[in-house]
Design a protein around this motif. Structure first.
Motif, PDB file in Angstrom:
ATOM      1  N   THR A 418       0.805  -1.224   0.000  1.00 58.51           N
ATOM      2  CA  THR A 418       0.000   0.000   0.000  1.00 58.51           C
ATOM      3  C   THR A 418       0.836   1.272   0.000  1.00 58.51           C
ATOM      4  O   THR A 418       0.272   2.367  -0.049  1.00 58.51           O
ATOM      5  N   LYS A 419       2.158   1.146  -0.005  1.00 56.40           N
ATOM      6  CA  LYS A 419       2.972   2.361  -0.128  1.00 56.40           C
ATOM      7  C   LYS A 419       2.730   3.039  -1.469  1.00 56.40           C
ATOM      8  O   LYS A 419       2.958   4.240  -1.626  1.00 56.40           O
ATOM      9  N   TYR A 420       2.241   2.260  -2.468  1.00 55.39           N
ATOM     10  CA  TYR A 420       1.993   2.830  -3.785  1.00 55.39           C
ATOM     11  C   TYR A 420       0.699   3.633  -3.834  1.00 55.39           C
ATOM     12  O   TYR A 420       0.362   4.203  -4.870  1.00 55.39           O
ATOM     13  N   ALA A 421      -0.031   3.693  -2.722  1.00 55.02           N
ATOM     14  CA  ALA A 421      -1.175   4.601  -2.657  1.00 55.02           C
ATOM     15  C   ALA A 421      -0.706   6.050  -2.633  1.00 55.02           C
ATOM     16  O   ALA A 421      -1.483   6.965  -2.920  1.00 55.02           O
ATOM     17  N   PHE A 422       0.555   6.265  -2.278  1.00 59.10           N
ATOM     18  CA  PHE A 422       1.156   7.595  -2.350  1.00 59.10           C
ATOM     19  C   PHE A 422       1.741   7.765  -3.754  1.00 59.10           C
ATOM     20  O   PHE A 422       2.678   7.065  -4.142  1.00 59.10           O
ATOM     21  N   SER A 423       1.204   8.699  -4.513  1.00 58.64           N
ATOM     22  CA  SER A 423       1.562   8.815  -5.923  1.00 58.64           C
ATOM     23  C   SER A 423       3.022   9.168  -6.144  1.00 58.64           C
ATOM     24  O   SER A 423       3.589   8.856  -7.203  1.00 58.64           O
ATOM     25  N   ASP A 424       3.676   9.802  -5.169  1.00 56.31           N
ATOM     26  CA  ASP A 424       5.075  10.163  -5.377  1.00 56.31           C
ATOM     27  C   ASP A 424       5.969   8.932  -5.478  1.00 56.31           C
ATOM     28  O   ASP A 424       7.083   9.006  -5.999  1.00 56.31           O
ATOM     29  N   ARG A 425       5.480   7.782  -4.989  1.00 55.20           N
ATOM     30  CA  ARG A 425       6.257   6.546  -5.100  1.00 55.20           C
ATOM     31  C   ARG A 425       6.380   6.080  -6.551  1.00 55.20           C
ATOM     32  O   ARG A 425       7.202   5.225  -6.857  1.00 55.20           O
ATOM     33  N   LEU A 426       5.534   6.619  -7.420  1.00 55.04           N
ATOM     34  CA  LEU A 426       5.525   6.195  -8.822  1.00 55.04           C
ATOM     35  C   LEU A 426       6.254   7.176  -9.732  1.00 55.04           C
ATOM     36  O   LEU A 426       6.209   7.039 -10.961  1.00 55.04           O
ATOM     37  N   LEU A 427       6.944   8.146  -9.151  1.00 57.21           N
ATOM     38  CA  LEU A 427       7.659   9.143  -9.948  1.00 57.21           C
ATOM     39  C   LEU A 427       9.072   8.651 -10.230  1.00 57.21           C
ATOM     40  O   LEU A 427      10.010   8.928  -9.484  1.00 57.21           O
ATOM     41  N   PHE A 428       9.217   7.893 -11.311  1.00 58.79           N
ATOM     42  CA  PHE A 428      10.528   7.383 -11.716  1.00 58.79           C
ATOM     43  C   PHE A 428      10.499   7.117 -13.219  1.00 58.79           C
ATOM     44  O   PHE A 428       9.428   6.978 -13.815  1.00 58.79           O
ATOM     45  N   PRO A 429      11.662   7.050 -13.872  1.00 66.64           N
ATOM     46  CA  PRO A 429      11.689   6.780 -15.319  1.00 66.64           C
ATOM     47  C   PRO A 429      11.114   5.406 -15.631  1.00 66.64           C
ATOM     48  O   PRO A 429      11.237   4.462 -14.849  1.00 66.64           O
ATOM     49  N   SER A 430      10.505   5.272 -16.797  1.00 70.23           N
ATOM     50  CA  SER A 430       9.843   4.018 -17.167  1.00 70.23           C
ATOM     51  C   SER A 430      10.791   2.834 -17.190  1.00 70.23           C
ATOM     52  O   SER A 430      10.409   1.711 -16.850  1.00 70.23           O
ATOM     53  N   GLU A 431      12.042   3.057 -17.618  1.00 68.72           N
ATOM     54  CA  GLU A 431      12.965   1.930 -17.723  1.00 68.72           C
ATOM     55  C   GLU A 431      13.336   1.351 -16.366  1.00 68.72           C
ATOM     56  O   GLU A 431      13.975   0.302 -16.285  1.00 68.72           O
ATOM     57  N   ARG A 432      12.912   2.006 -15.266  1.00 66.40           N
ATOM     58  CA  ARG A 432      13.145   1.482 -13.926  1.00 66.40           C
ATOM     59  C   ARG A 432      11.920   0.775 -13.355  1.00 66.40           C
ATOM     60  O   ARG A 432      11.896   0.422 -12.177  1.00 66.40           O
ATOM     61  N   ALA A 433      10.906   0.553 -14.194  1.00 68.27           N
ATOM     62  CA  ALA A 433       9.653  -0.016 -13.699  1.00 68.27           C
ATOM     63  C   ALA A 433       9.846  -1.392 -13.080  1.00 68.27           C
ATOM     64  O   ALA A 433       9.260  -1.716 -12.041  1.00 68.27           O
ATOM     65  N   PHE A 434      10.664  -2.258 -13.710  1.00 66.49           N
ATOM     66  CA  PHE A 434      10.867  -3.601 -13.171  1.00 66.49           C
ATOM     67  C   PHE A 434      11.563  -3.550 -11.812  1.00 66.49           C
ATOM     68  O   PHE A 434      11.310  -4.387 -10.943  1.00 66.49           O
ATOM     69  N   GLN A 435      12.445  -2.578 -11.633  1.00 70.29           N
ATOM     70  CA  GLN A 435      13.160  -2.457 -10.363  1.00 70.29           C
ATOM     71  C   GLN A 435      12.291  -1.832  -9.282  1.00 70.29           C
ATOM     72  O   GLN A 435      12.282  -2.288  -8.138  1.00 70.29           O
ATOM     73  N   ARG A 436      11.554  -0.785  -9.661  1.00 68.00           N
ATOM     74  CA  ARG A 436      10.829  -0.008  -8.663  1.00 68.00           C
ATOM     75  C   ARG A 436       9.455  -0.581  -8.339  1.00 68.00           C
ATOM     76  O   ARG A 436       8.835  -0.168  -7.355  1.00 68.00           O
ATOM     77  N   LEU A 437       8.965  -1.498  -9.169  1.00 71.63           N
ATOM     78  CA  LEU A 437       7.654  -2.093  -8.929  1.00 71.63           C
ATOM     79  C   LEU A 437       7.748  -3.616  -8.894  1.00 71.63           C
ATOM     80  O   LEU A 437       7.122  -4.312  -9.699  1.00 71.63           O
ATOM     81  N   PRO A 438       8.514  -4.178  -7.979  1.00 76.05           N
ATOM     82  CA  PRO A 438       8.579  -5.645  -7.899  1.00 76.05           C
ATOM     83  C   PRO A 438       7.265  -6.193  -7.347  1.00 76.05           C
ATOM     84  O   PRO A 438       6.930  -5.995  -6.189  1.00 76.05           O
ATOM     85  N   MET A 439       6.523  -6.888  -8.185  1.00 75.20           N
ATOM     86  CA  MET A 439       5.204  -7.376  -7.803  1.00 75.20           C
ATOM     87  C   MET A 439       5.189  -8.880  -7.540  1.00 75.20           C
ATOM     88  O   MET A 439       4.131  -9.460  -7.318  1.00 75.20           O
ATOM     89  N   HIS A 440       6.355  -9.528  -7.601  1.00 76.65           N
ATOM     90  CA  HIS A 440       6.377 -10.976  -7.405  1.00 76.65           C
ATOM     91  C   HIS A 440       6.092 -11.315  -5.944  1.00 76.65           C
ATOM     92  O   HIS A 440       6.367 -10.526  -5.033  1.00 76.65           O
TER      93      HIS A 440
END
Length: 617
Positions: A418-440
């Protein structure tokens, strides 16, 4: 140099547009085109060539305004006595290309750490290029991927495809799908590295190049290897044809059975994604037509508040994955999968106030994940499980098994952070999506979910389908040693445990033993079997193909790359929306399965009279 580096370098060099020869390498070229099979163009054909040259410059101009994603997947092949050839090793990488003042590429790091503790990605994969490029008498720069996107990017503006550099010879008239084309052989006037040598298909009505097939100009004796490619474009907007896909393969000259050294495919999408700022892709959106109903809403209970908070985190993550080009735009096929997922709950008499949703992960590796009440399944999982049968039962059963694993995670409360409910957690370049959004999920969570999934699949209406997914897992087990990258999840959960067995290993014993010689039995399909996507809108589209009967066991090519061949059509504007009728009263809540939901269709259309039919179930 490891195999992944060699394969990555091979395909990268195929697409190299701005390559330069070392001073000692000299100039090389191919033999001239055989004029006995080609003819000089007529005045009308010359006019079409001139139009094609102008349109190619327009394509480059459009590309400079876009930053599409390019995904390349490579399979190195080895001889096999039963199948002629099978994959021995594979490589996969994803990059976003910038066609600005200088052509560059930024890789999507895979989120896995190497021995130094640093994250890997395209830079790591290309780290050993120096030795290979030296042996090929070529130099590498980061604009290498552009070679598959445009024909020739030599020159100050990257638009050197013109009469000053090329000769054109008429071959024939041809149709690609419903698009009439004129085919020309093309050879460079000055035989130098980086010049295209091959054949182009020019769309007759607008003069757009819609396909080109060939390689770099040069003599075989002047460099170690050649890599041939076949590139296709799609009509994404009125008069605009953009690069969509390329197929690459090279045969082993030492193989008497003509075994391939490797084959690869590159897909391009994300043209309409908002161009990211320097450090982030985020943008401010104004919602038009929204009505404030906050004063009409009832009070929110603590449990509802908790679920709304989780929902907010889910929405933020899904939206971020979409703007990164990793998740499809909502489509009709997504609705089909959503109905299947909710039917799993209904068959097990599990009530829910929040219906499950399903979206497609556009990348190649076999993986799935759940984010709140949304399930993501990779396109390749959909493709390889789409076994053609007359009733669609095998494909439907495979989809139920894939969905049940993530439905189980949702039911067990393995929710999104639920930390991603804070929108500032999603402010990163797209090429870092796999690193910054580990959903496994963790190994313990996957073990628990696999057990729960088997309980869900034991429901009366689902139990009989377990035998089909058993065949799929057996087929994957037979090929998984040669496909490590295909089985390595980028962001979610794979099918394999760290020890090489399956999370849902219990289902393997539920079906018959896999028999490769039984032509009525098919465990898995090749990549690209069932879905294609619109590179402009990023929506997935179900393909409608005729059934191709198996003539021998060698026609079974599970999990393999196959050549790209598109049925081209002209772009049509979306139909004007029809005014919606007055809303009917909402039906009483119930837990019955959706009877009129679009069922999972057979992966291939039923054949016309006189052709073989798909296997019966």
């Amino acid at each position: 140099m490891n195999l992944r580096t060699k394969l990555t370098a091979a395909v990268t060099l195929t697409f190299l547009a701005a390559s330069a020869l070392p001073a000692s390498a000299g100039v090389f070229g191919k033999k001239k085109t055989d004029q006995t099979v080609t003819r000089k163009p007529t005045p009308a054909q010359n006019a079409l060539i001139d139009k094609a040259i102008l349109r190619e410059a327009a394509v480059i101009k459009t590309l400079r305004e876009r930053q599409p994603l390019v995904e390349t997947y490579i399979q190195n092949m080895r001889p096999d006595p039963a199948m002629i050839q099978v994959p021995e090793m594979d490589a996969h990488y994803l990059t976003r290309i910038n066609f600005g003042k200088e052509i560059t590429e930024v890789g999507y790091a895979d989120g896995k750490k190497d021995s130094t503790g640093k994250f890997g990605g395209i830079k790591q994969a290309l780290g050993g290029l120096a030795g290979l490029t030296k042996s090929l008498h070529l130099s590498y720069d980061e604009g290498g991927f552009v070679r598959m996107v445009v024909i020739d990017t030599n020159g100050p503006n990257g638009d050197a495809f013109d009469r000053q550099h090329y000769n054109f010879y008429f071959v024939r008239n041809d149709f690609l799908g419903t698009v009439p084309t004129v085919v020309f052989d093309v050879e460079p006037i000055k035989r130098s590295a980086g010049r295209f040598f091959g054949r182009v298909w020019v769309e007759r009505n607008g003069g757009n190049i819609v396909r080109y097939n060939g390689d770099l100009a040069g003599e075989d004796k002047d460099r170690a290897e050649f890599y041939h490619f076949d590139s296709w474009r799609s009509n994404v907007q009125d008069g605009l044809w953009m690069p969509t896909a390329s197929y690459i393969e090279e045969s082993d000259p030492k193989s008497p059975a003509h075994v391939l050294k490797f084959k690869a495919v590159s897909h391009i999408w994300g043209y309409s994604l908002k161009i990211p700022n320097k450090d982030t892709d985020q943008t401010s959106l104004e919602v038009e037509g929204a009505i404030d109903t906050s004063q009409q809403a009832p009070d929110v209970s603590p449990l509802q508040a908790q679920r709304e908070w989780v929902q907010q985190a889910e929405d933020n993550v899904i939206d971020r994955l979409y703007t990164a080009g990793l998740v499809d735009a909502p489509s009709d096929f997504d609705k089909t999968l959503s109905d299947l997922a909710n039917n799993i709950l209904a068959y097990n008499q599990i009530p829910t106030a929040r219906p499950l949703k399903v979206r497609i992960l556009l990348t190649t590796p076999l993986e799935s994940l759940s984010i709140g009440n949304t399930i993501l399944i990779s396109k390749s999982l959909i493709d390889t499980t789409a076994i053609p049968t007359t009733d669609g039962a095998q494909q439907g059963a495979n989809l139920n098994a894939l969905l049940a694993f993530q439905v189980a995670h949702i039911l067990l409360g393995h929710r999104v952070d639920t930390k991603y409910a804070f929108s500032d957690r999603l402010l990163f370049p797209s090429e870092r999506a796999f690193q910054r959004l580990p959903m496994h999920h963790t190994n313990a969570e996957n073990v628990e979910a696999a057990k729960k999934a088997m309980e869900l699949l034991n429901a009366k209406d689902l139990a009989d389908g377990q035998r089909y997914f058993s065949l799929y897992l057996q087929q994957l087990q037979a090929r998984e040693k040669g496909l490590p990258e295909l089985n390595k999840p980028q962001i979610g959960d794979g099918l394999l445990k760290p020890d090489g067995t399956f999370w849902m290993q219990a289902i393997v014993s539920k079906g018959p033993k896999l028999d490769n010689n039984d032509l009525k039995q098919q465990g898995a399909m090749p990549l690209g079997q069932y879905l294609r996507y619109d590179p402009w809108t990023d929506q997935v589209i179900q393909m409608h193909t005729t059934y191709e009967p198996l003539l021998s066991s060698r026609d079974k090519i599970p999990f393999e790359i196959t050549p790209v061949y598109q049925r081209l059509t002209y772009w049509q504007p979306a139909a004007a929306p029809v005014a919606a009728p007055a809303a009917a009263p909402a039906p009483a809540a119930n837990n019955a399965p959706v009877d009129n939901a679009p069922a999972a269709q057979p992966a291939q259309a039923e054949p016309t009279t006189g052709t073989a039919t798909p296997p019966q179930n």
